[in-house]
Design a protein around this motif. Structure first.
Motif, PDB file in Angstrom:
ATOM      1  N   GLY A 134      -7.057   0.127  16.737  1.00  0.00           N
ATOM      2  CA  GLY A 134      -6.052   0.284  17.780  1.00  0.00           C
ATOM      3  C   GLY A 134      -6.518  -0.165  19.147  1.00  0.00           C
ATOM      4  O   GLY A 134      -6.069   0.359  20.154  1.00  0.00           O
ATOM      5  N   ILE A 135      -7.409  -1.141  19.209  1.00  0.00           N
ATOM      6  CA  ILE A 135      -7.934  -1.619  20.493  1.00  0.00           C
ATOM      7  C   ILE A 135      -7.203  -2.907  20.870  1.00  0.00           C
ATOM      8  O   ILE A 135      -7.077  -3.821  20.048  1.00  0.00           O
ATOM      9  CB  ILE A 135      -9.456  -1.866  20.398  1.00  0.00           C
ATOM     10  CG1 ILE A 135     -10.183  -0.553  20.101  1.00  0.00           C
ATOM     11  CG2 ILE A 135      -9.988  -2.506  21.673  1.00  0.00           C
ATOM     12  CD1 ILE A 135     -11.660  -0.707  19.872  1.00  0.00           C
ATOM     13  N   ALA A 136      -6.739  -2.985  22.111  1.00  0.00           N
ATOM     14  CA  ALA A 136      -6.007  -4.157  22.583  1.00  0.00           C
ATOM     15  C   ALA A 136      -6.771  -5.439  22.262  1.00  0.00           C
ATOM     16  O   ALA A 136      -7.990  -5.509  22.404  1.00  0.00           O
ATOM     17  CB  ALA A 136      -5.765  -4.050  24.079  1.00  0.00           C
TER      18      ALA A 136
ATOM     19  N   LEU B  56     -26.707  -3.310  19.708  1.00  0.00           N
ATOM     20  CA  LEU B  56     -26.226  -1.947  19.907  1.00  0.00           C
ATOM     21  C   LEU B  56     -27.368  -0.974  19.683  1.00  0.00           C
ATOM     22  O   LEU B  56     -28.279  -1.249  18.899  1.00  0.00           O
ATOM     23  CB  LEU B  56     -25.116  -1.621  18.899  1.00  0.00           C
ATOM     24  CG  LEU B  56     -23.919  -2.564  18.848  1.00  0.00           C
ATOM     25  CD1 LEU B  56     -23.108  -2.320  17.591  1.00  0.00           C
ATOM     26  CD2 LEU B  56     -23.059  -2.363  20.073  1.00  0.00           C
ATOM     27  N   SER B  57     -27.297   0.165  20.352  1.00  0.00           N
ATOM     28  CA  SER B  57     -28.273   1.219  20.083  1.00  0.00           C
ATOM     29  C   SER B  57     -27.603   2.568  20.315  1.00  0.00           C
ATOM     30  O   SER B  57     -26.641   2.676  21.075  1.00  0.00           O
ATOM     31  CB  SER B  57     -29.506   1.079  20.974  1.00  0.00           C
ATOM     32  OG  SER B  57     -29.159   1.232  22.329  1.00  0.00           O
ATOM     33  N   SER B  58     -28.134   3.565  19.615  1.00  0.00           N
ATOM     34  CA  SER B  58     -27.590   4.908  19.730  1.00  0.00           C
ATOM     35  C   SER B  58     -28.650   5.898  19.286  1.00  0.00           C
ATOM     36  O   SER B  58     -29.681   5.509  18.729  1.00  0.00           O
ATOM     37  CB  SER B  58     -26.337   5.050  18.861  1.00  0.00           C
ATOM     38  OG  SER B  58     -25.688   6.274  19.126  1.00  0.00           O
TER      39      SER B  58
ATOM     40  N   PHE C 224     -21.151   6.484  15.830  1.00  0.00           N
ATOM     41  CA  PHE C 224     -22.393   7.263  15.885  1.00  0.00           C
ATOM     42  C   PHE C 224     -22.166   8.674  16.422  1.00  0.00           C
ATOM     43  O   PHE C 224     -22.835   9.613  16.000  1.00  0.00           O
ATOM     44  CB  PHE C 224     -23.469   6.521  16.684  1.00  0.00           C
ATOM     45  CG  PHE C 224     -24.033   5.356  15.923  1.00  0.00           C
ATOM     46  CD1 PHE C 224     -24.702   5.556  14.727  1.00  0.00           C
ATOM     47  CD2 PHE C 224     -23.878   4.067  16.379  1.00  0.00           C
ATOM     48  CE1 PHE C 224     -25.207   4.488  13.995  1.00  0.00           C
ATOM     49  CE2 PHE C 224     -24.381   2.992  15.670  1.00  0.00           C
ATOM     50  CZ  PHE C 224     -25.048   3.199  14.474  1.00  0.00           C
ATOM     51  N   ARG C 225     -21.195   8.845  17.304  1.00  0.00           N
ATOM     52  CA  ARG C 225     -20.852  10.189  17.779  1.00  0.00           C
ATOM     53  C   ARG C 225     -20.319  11.024  16.608  1.00  0.00           C
ATOM     54  O   ARG C 225     -20.714  12.164  16.396  1.00  0.00           O
ATOM     55  CB  ARG C 225     -19.830  10.094  18.917  1.00  0.00           C
ATOM     56  CG  ARG C 225     -19.551  11.419  19.602  1.00  0.00           C
ATOM     57  CD  ARG C 225     -18.712  11.307  20.870  1.00  0.00           C
ATOM     58  NE  ARG C 225     -17.859  10.140  21.008  1.00  0.00           N
ATOM     59  CZ  ARG C 225     -18.158   9.067  21.733  1.00  0.00           C
ATOM     60  NH1 ARG C 225     -19.290   8.987  22.389  1.00  0.00           N
ATOM     61  NH2 ARG C 225     -17.318   8.052  21.819  1.00  0.00           N
ATOM     62  N   GLN C 226     -19.431  10.433  15.802  1.00  0.00           N
ATOM     63  CA  GLN C 226     -18.879  11.143  14.646  1.00  0.00           C
ATOM     64  C   GLN C 226     -19.961  11.384  13.583  1.00  0.00           C
ATOM     65  O   GLN C 226     -19.982  12.432  12.950  1.00  0.00           O
ATOM     66  CB  GLN C 226     -17.698  10.361  14.056  1.00  0.00           C
ATOM     67  CG  GLN C 226     -17.001  11.089  12.923  1.00  0.00           C
ATOM     68  CD  GLN C 226     -16.394  12.414  13.336  1.00  0.00           C
ATOM     69  OE1 GLN C 226     -15.906  12.576  14.446  1.00  0.00           O
ATOM     70  NE2 GLN C 226     -16.451  13.399  12.452  1.00  0.00           N
ATOM     71  N   LEU C 227     -20.857  10.426  13.411  1.00  0.00           N
ATOM     72  CA  LEU C 227     -21.944  10.583  12.443  1.00  0.00           C
ATOM     73  C   LEU C 227     -22.831  11.767  12.834  1.00  0.00           C
ATOM     74  O   LEU C 227     -23.198  12.594  11.992  1.00  0.00           O
ATOM     75  CB  LEU C 227     -22.777   9.300  12.339  1.00  0.00           C
ATOM     76  CG  LEU C 227     -23.893   9.313  11.299  1.00  0.00           C
ATOM     77  CD1 LEU C 227     -23.351   9.471   9.890  1.00  0.00           C
ATOM     78  CD2 LEU C 227     -24.716   8.030  11.426  1.00  0.00           C
ATOM     79  N   SER C 228     -23.150  11.883  14.113  1.00  0.00           N
ATOM     80  CA  SER C 228     -23.939  13.034  14.595  1.00  0.00           C
ATOM     81  C   SER C 228     -23.219  14.332  14.290  1.00  0.00           C
ATOM     82  O   SER C 228     -23.829  15.299  13.822  1.00  0.00           O
ATOM     83  CB  SER C 228     -24.188  12.933  16.103  1.00  0.00           C
ATOM     84  OG  SER C 228     -25.163  11.978  16.393  1.00  0.00           O
TER      85      SER C 228
ATOM     86  N   LYS D  60     -17.630   0.000  21.719  1.00  0.00           N
ATOM     87  CA  LYS D  60     -16.830   1.232  21.714  1.00  0.00           C
ATOM     88  C   LYS D  60     -16.710   1.788  20.297  1.00  0.00           C
ATOM     89  O   LYS D  60     -16.886   2.978  20.069  1.00  0.00           O
ATOM     90  CB  LYS D  60     -15.446   0.998  22.306  1.00  0.00           C
ATOM     91  CG  LYS D  60     -14.631   2.295  22.341  1.00  0.00           C
ATOM     92  CD  LYS D  60     -13.165   2.083  22.533  1.00  0.00           C
ATOM     93  CE  LYS D  60     -12.376   3.354  22.601  1.00  0.00           C
ATOM     94  NZ  LYS D  60     -12.738   4.412  21.686  1.00  0.00           N
ATOM     95  N   LEU D  61     -16.411   0.923  19.327  1.00  0.00           N
ATOM     96  CA  LEU D  61     -16.295   1.361  17.936  1.00  0.00           C
ATOM     97  C   LEU D  61     -17.625   1.926  17.429  1.00  0.00           C
ATOM     98  O   LEU D  61     -17.656   2.938  16.729  1.00  0.00           O
ATOM     99  CB  LEU D  61     -15.815   0.213  17.042  1.00  0.00           C
ATOM    100  CG  LEU D  61     -14.377  -0.246  17.272  1.00  0.00           C
ATOM    101  CD1 LEU D  61     -14.089  -1.540  16.515  1.00  0.00           C
ATOM    102  CD2 LEU D  61     -13.383   0.835  16.886  1.00  0.00           C
TER     103      LEU D  61
END
Length: 146
Positions: free
Chosen positions: A51-53, A5-7, A136-140, A130-131
């Motif tokens: 909550g992911i299938a 993973l990378s972000s 990382f979006r929330q961390l930013s 996805k998780l």
């Protein structure tokens, strides 16, 4: 199963590293995290609702942080179980300065069992990505808050 993973996090490297070892920030950023309690130095117990299938359910587990090199890298060991099965493994996380942002690279070695294993590695890898993207979006967002 190996997952890469990378972000990019919109914050300086030292702040990103600090956030990755701060349980209060982590609880706000980990998708579905209902609780995250430090039970010893760099040892945490967590409760997550995913909550992911294929992975849907409530999980309890433990995470440990080791091999800390402040502002550069750390290794996260984890294990958890819930109705859909279990997951355990480790993730080597490296931080690289990228202007005013920080590049985050993660090499994870993950083992799954139970119903989680039955859904297949491609679905598990897609769910993990996805998780991680959500995290990382929330961390930013957290690190940009005043």
């Amino acid at each position: 199963m190996k997952i890469t993973l990378s972000s990019v996090v919109q914050a300086p490297r030292d702040r990103v590293f600090g956030a990755l070892v701060d349980p209060a920030i982590l609880q706000k950023c980990i998708p579905g995290c209902e609780s995250l309690v430090e039970t010893g130095p760099d040892i945490y117990e967590a409760r997550l609702k995913i909550g992911i299938a294929g992975l849907k359910g409530t999980y309890t587990g433990k995470a440990t942080i080791r091999d800390k090199r402040p502002s550069e890298s750390l290794t996260l060991g984890f294990e958890g179980k819930g109705g859909p099965g279990f997951v355990r493994g480790s993730a080597a996380i490296a931080l690289k300065p990228d202007g005013s942002s920080t590049g985050v690279g993660c090499e994870a070695d993950v083992q799954v069992g139970g119903l989680i294993a039955a859904v297949g590695s491609r679905l598990v890898e897609a769910a993990a990505k996805k998780l991680a993207d959500d995290f990382f979006r929330q961390l930013s967002t957290e690190l940009q808050a005043p």
